[in-house]
Scaffold this motif. Structure first.
Motif, PDB file in Angstrom:
ATOM      1  N   GLU A  54    -115.484  26.589 -48.285  1.00 20.06           N
ATOM      2  CA  GLU A  54    -116.939  26.731 -48.371  1.00 20.06           C
ATOM      3  C   GLU A  54    -117.651  25.395 -48.541  1.00 20.06           C
ATOM      4  O   GLU A  54    -118.855  25.304 -48.318  1.00 20.06           O
ATOM      5  CB  GLU A  54    -117.306  27.693 -49.494  1.00 20.06           C
ATOM      6  CG  GLU A  54    -116.854  29.112 -49.196  1.00 20.06           C
ATOM      7  CD  GLU A  54    -117.267  30.103 -50.260  1.00 20.06           C
ATOM      8  OE1 GLU A  54    -117.999  29.731 -51.206  1.00 20.06           O
ATOM      9  OE2 GLU A  54    -116.852  31.268 -50.148  1.00 20.06           O
ATOM     10  N   LYS A  55    -116.940  24.373 -48.976  1.00 19.51           N
ATOM     11  CA  LYS A  55    -117.458  23.005 -49.122  1.00 19.51           C
ATOM     12  C   LYS A  55    -118.785  22.945 -49.879  1.00 19.51           C
ATOM     13  O   LYS A  55    -119.789  22.452 -49.365  1.00 19.51           O
ATOM     14  CB  LYS A  55    -117.599  22.348 -47.755  1.00 19.51           C
ATOM     15  CG  LYS A  55    -116.312  22.291 -46.983  1.00 19.51           C
ATOM     16  CD  LYS A  55    -116.517  21.709 -45.608  1.00 19.51           C
ATOM     17  CE  LYS A  55    -115.232  21.800 -44.816  1.00 19.51           C
ATOM     18  NZ  LYS A  55    -115.391  21.408 -43.441  1.00 19.51           N
ATOM     19  N   PRO A  56    -118.802  23.425 -51.129  1.00 18.70           N
ATOM     20  CA  PRO A  56    -120.044  23.358 -51.908  1.00 18.70           C
ATOM     21  C   PRO A  56    -120.412  21.904 -52.219  1.00 18.70           C
ATOM     22  O   PRO A  56    -119.560  21.017 -52.209  1.00 18.70           O
ATOM     23  CB  PRO A  56    -119.705  24.128 -53.181  1.00 18.70           C
ATOM     24  CG  PRO A  56    -118.230  24.044 -53.293  1.00 18.70           C
ATOM     25  CD  PRO A  56    -117.703  23.980 -51.887  1.00 18.70           C
ATOM     26  N   THR A  57    -121.680  21.685 -52.509  1.00 23.01           N
ATOM     27  CA  THR A  57    -122.169  20.346 -52.825  1.00 23.01           C
ATOM     28  C   THR A  57    -121.823  19.979 -54.262  1.00 23.01           C
ATOM     29  O   THR A  57    -121.966  20.797 -55.166  1.00 23.01           O
ATOM     30  CB  THR A  57    -123.697  20.292 -52.642  1.00 23.01           C
ATOM     31  OG1 THR A  57    -124.001  20.691 -51.307  1.00 23.01           O
ATOM     32  CG2 THR A  57    -124.235  18.905 -52.888  1.00 23.01           C
ATOM     33  N   GLY A  58    -121.370  18.757 -54.457  1.00 23.37           N
ATOM     34  CA  GLY A  58    -121.094  18.250 -55.800  1.00 23.37           C
ATOM     35  C   GLY A  58    -119.718  18.629 -56.308  1.00 23.37           C
ATOM     36  O   GLY A  58    -118.996  19.413 -55.688  1.00 23.37           O
ATOM     37  N   PRO A  59    -119.341  18.060 -57.455  1.00 23.95           N
ATOM     38  CA  PRO A  59    -118.034  18.343 -58.048  1.00 23.95           C
ATOM     39  C   PRO A  59    -117.917  19.807 -58.472  1.00 23.95           C
ATOM     40  O   PRO A  59    -118.860  20.375 -59.015  1.00 23.95           O
ATOM     41  CB  PRO A  59    -117.981  17.429 -59.270  1.00 23.95           C
ATOM     42  CG  PRO A  59    -119.070  16.437 -59.091  1.00 23.95           C
ATOM     43  CD  PRO A  59    -120.096  17.068 -58.213  1.00 23.95           C
TER      44      PRO A  59
END
Length: 104
Positions: A54-59
């Protein structure tokens, strides 16, 4: 499976080990030097796969059995950290490693 990485904080070459642990994954980070200490964590395979696909934004913190794996997707690179140990690896390399150790 072992993949090559680089520490983003020190610039040292690192190895990232991915191994099955029941229905979970063991993720380890260590220096390339023989006999060096390494840190590892056992995390739910589904949680790591969700972050990678899903490659979410941020750590993203993925709670493990004894520690937390932090993963951050940066274009085609994944920054992994367990405590103070870190390694940046290729997204495709990590996906291949995870896929190779999961049961079919």
């Amino acid at each position: 499976m072992t993949i090559n990485g680089v520490s983003q904080t020190s610039g040292q070459q690192r190895l990232v080990d991915i191994a099955p642990s029941g229905d979970k994954l063991q993720v380890g980070i260590r220096d390339r030097k023989p006999g060096s200490d390494w840190v590892n964590v056992v995390v739910p395979a589904e949680s790591l796969l969700t972050v990678l696909t899903e490659k979410p934004t941020g750590p993203q913190a993925i709670p493990g059995d004894d520690a937390t794996l932090v993963a951050e997707i940066r274009r085609n690179e994944v920054q992994l950290a367990i405590g103070t140990a870190d390694a940046a690896v290729g997204l495709d390399d990590l996906m291949d490693a995870v896929g190779s150790v999961l049961p079919s």
